[in-house]
Design a protein around this motif. Structure first.
Motif, PDB file in Angstrom:
ATOM      1  N   ARG A  63       6.601 -65.616 -18.838  1.00 24.91           N
ATOM      2  CA  ARG A  63       6.383 -66.322 -17.581  1.00 24.91           C
ATOM      3  C   ARG A  63       6.336 -67.807 -17.922  1.00 24.91           C
ATOM      4  N   ALA A  64       7.251 -68.546 -17.339  1.00 28.02           N
ATOM      5  CA  ALA A  64       7.356 -69.969 -17.659  1.00 28.02           C
ATOM      6  C   ALA A  64       7.843 -70.719 -16.429  1.00 28.02           C
ATOM      7  N   PRO A  65       7.574 -72.005 -16.371  1.00 29.34           N
ATOM      8  CA  PRO A  65       8.064 -72.794 -15.239  1.00 29.34           C
ATOM      9  C   PRO A  65       9.586 -72.790 -15.173  1.00 29.34           C
ATOM     10  N   HIS A  66      10.110 -72.914 -13.969  1.00 29.77           N
ATOM     11  CA  HIS A  66      11.558 -72.973 -13.754  1.00 29.77           C
ATOM     12  C   HIS A  66      12.150 -74.092 -14.609  1.00 29.77           C
ATOM     13  N   GLY A  67      13.276 -73.799 -15.249  1.00 29.01           N
ATOM     14  CA  GLY A  67      13.955 -74.803 -16.058  1.00 29.01           C
ATOM     15  C   GLY A  67      13.545 -74.791 -17.520  1.00 29.01           C
ATOM     16  N   THR A  68      12.577 -73.966 -17.886  1.00 29.61           N
ATOM     17  CA  THR A  68      12.147 -73.870 -19.275  1.00 29.61           C
ATOM     18  C   THR A  68      13.277 -73.314 -20.134  1.00 29.61           C
ATOM     19  N   THR A  69      13.423 -73.824 -21.360  1.00 27.73           N
ATOM     20  CA  THR A  69      14.404 -73.301 -22.301  1.00 27.73           C
ATOM     21  C   THR A  69      13.666 -72.549 -23.399  1.00 27.73           C
ATOM     22  N   LEU A  70      14.128 -71.339 -23.657  1.00 30.00           N
ATOM     23  CA  LEU A  70      13.527 -70.497 -24.686  1.00 30.00           C
ATOM     24  C   LEU A  70      14.518 -70.404 -25.838  1.00 30.00           C
ATOM     25  N   GLU A  71      14.069 -70.729 -27.046  1.00 33.94           N
ATOM     26  CA  GLU A  71      14.925 -70.646 -28.222  1.00 33.94           C
ATOM     27  C   GLU A  71      14.483 -69.452 -29.045  1.00 33.94           C
ATOM     28  N   VAL A  72      15.423 -68.548 -29.311  1.00 31.83           N
ATOM     29  CA  VAL A  72      15.123 -67.307 -30.017  1.00 31.83           C
ATOM     30  C   VAL A  72      15.963 -67.245 -31.283  1.00 31.83           C
ATOM     31  N   PRO A  73      15.319 -67.105 -32.456  1.00 31.65           N
ATOM     32  CA  PRO A  73      16.083 -67.010 -33.698  1.00 31.65           C
ATOM     33  C   PRO A  73      16.931 -65.736 -33.706  1.00 31.65           C
ATOM     34  N   ASP A  74      18.136 -65.837 -34.232  1.00 30.17           N
ATOM     35  CA  ASP A  74      19.019 -64.685 -34.365  1.00 30.17           C
ATOM     36  C   ASP A  74      18.543 -63.870 -35.558  1.00 30.17           C
ATOM     37  N   PRO A  75      18.223 -62.580 -35.361  1.00 31.83           N
ATOM     38  CA  PRO A  75      17.719 -61.771 -36.482  1.00 31.83           C
ATOM     39  C   PRO A  75      18.755 -61.567 -37.584  1.00 31.83           C
ATOM     40  N   ASN A  76      20.021 -61.821 -37.286  1.00 32.72           N
ATOM     41  CA  ASN A  76      21.079 -61.661 -38.290  1.00 32.72           C
ATOM     42  C   ASN A  76      21.363 -62.963 -39.030  1.00 32.72           C
ATOM     43  N   GLY A  77      20.539 -63.976 -38.799  1.00 36.19           N
ATOM     44  CA  GLY A  77      20.673 -65.232 -39.520  1.00 36.19           C
ATOM     45  C   GLY A  77      21.756 -66.143 -38.992  1.00 36.19           C
ATOM     46  N   GLY A  78      22.231 -65.924 -37.792  1.00 32.78           N
ATOM     47  CA  GLY A  78      23.309 -66.736 -37.242  1.00 32.78           C
ATOM     48  C   GLY A  78      22.817 -67.898 -36.408  1.00 32.78           C
ATOM     49  N   GLY A  79      21.677 -68.462 -36.724  1.00 30.74           N
ATOM     50  CA  GLY A  79      21.153 -69.575 -35.937  1.00 30.74           C
ATOM     51  C   GLY A  79      20.213 -69.079 -34.859  1.00 30.74           C
TER      52      GLY A  79
END
Length: 85
Positions: A63-79
């Motif tokens: 749950r986050a304010p509108h427009g929030t950006t979530l960065e999730v690490p790639d589990p396969n090491g691709g950034g």
């Protein structure tokens, strides 16, 4: 021929589905503007886990304010992947 009939049938079905989606969006919008209904608009973990498309998947609710950006690490090491909420 047969292919054109199949295509016409699929296009008709797509039109019906588009209309159903429009109607559902309008129904949700109408409910969301009613203060008494806003507190009742939620889904439970069981609701989500009951959907076949999510079986066996790991889910996380955020749950986050509108427009929030979530960065999730790639589990396969691709950034990392970015998702806009």
């Amino acid at each position: 021929g047969e292919l054109q009939q199949a295509l016409a049938g699929l296009q008709a079905e797509e039109g019906r589905l588009d209309e159903d989606i429009r109607a559902m969006r309008e129904a949700v919008r109408a409910l969301s503007v009613q203060p008494a209904q806003q507190e009742l608009m939620y889904v439970t973990q069981e609701d989500i886990q009951g959907l076949a498309c999510f079986r066996g998947e790991r889910l996380m609710a955020i749950r986050a304010p509108h427009g929030t950006t979530l960065e999730v690490p790639d589990p396969n090491g691709g950034g990392a992947r970015r998702y806009r909420i």
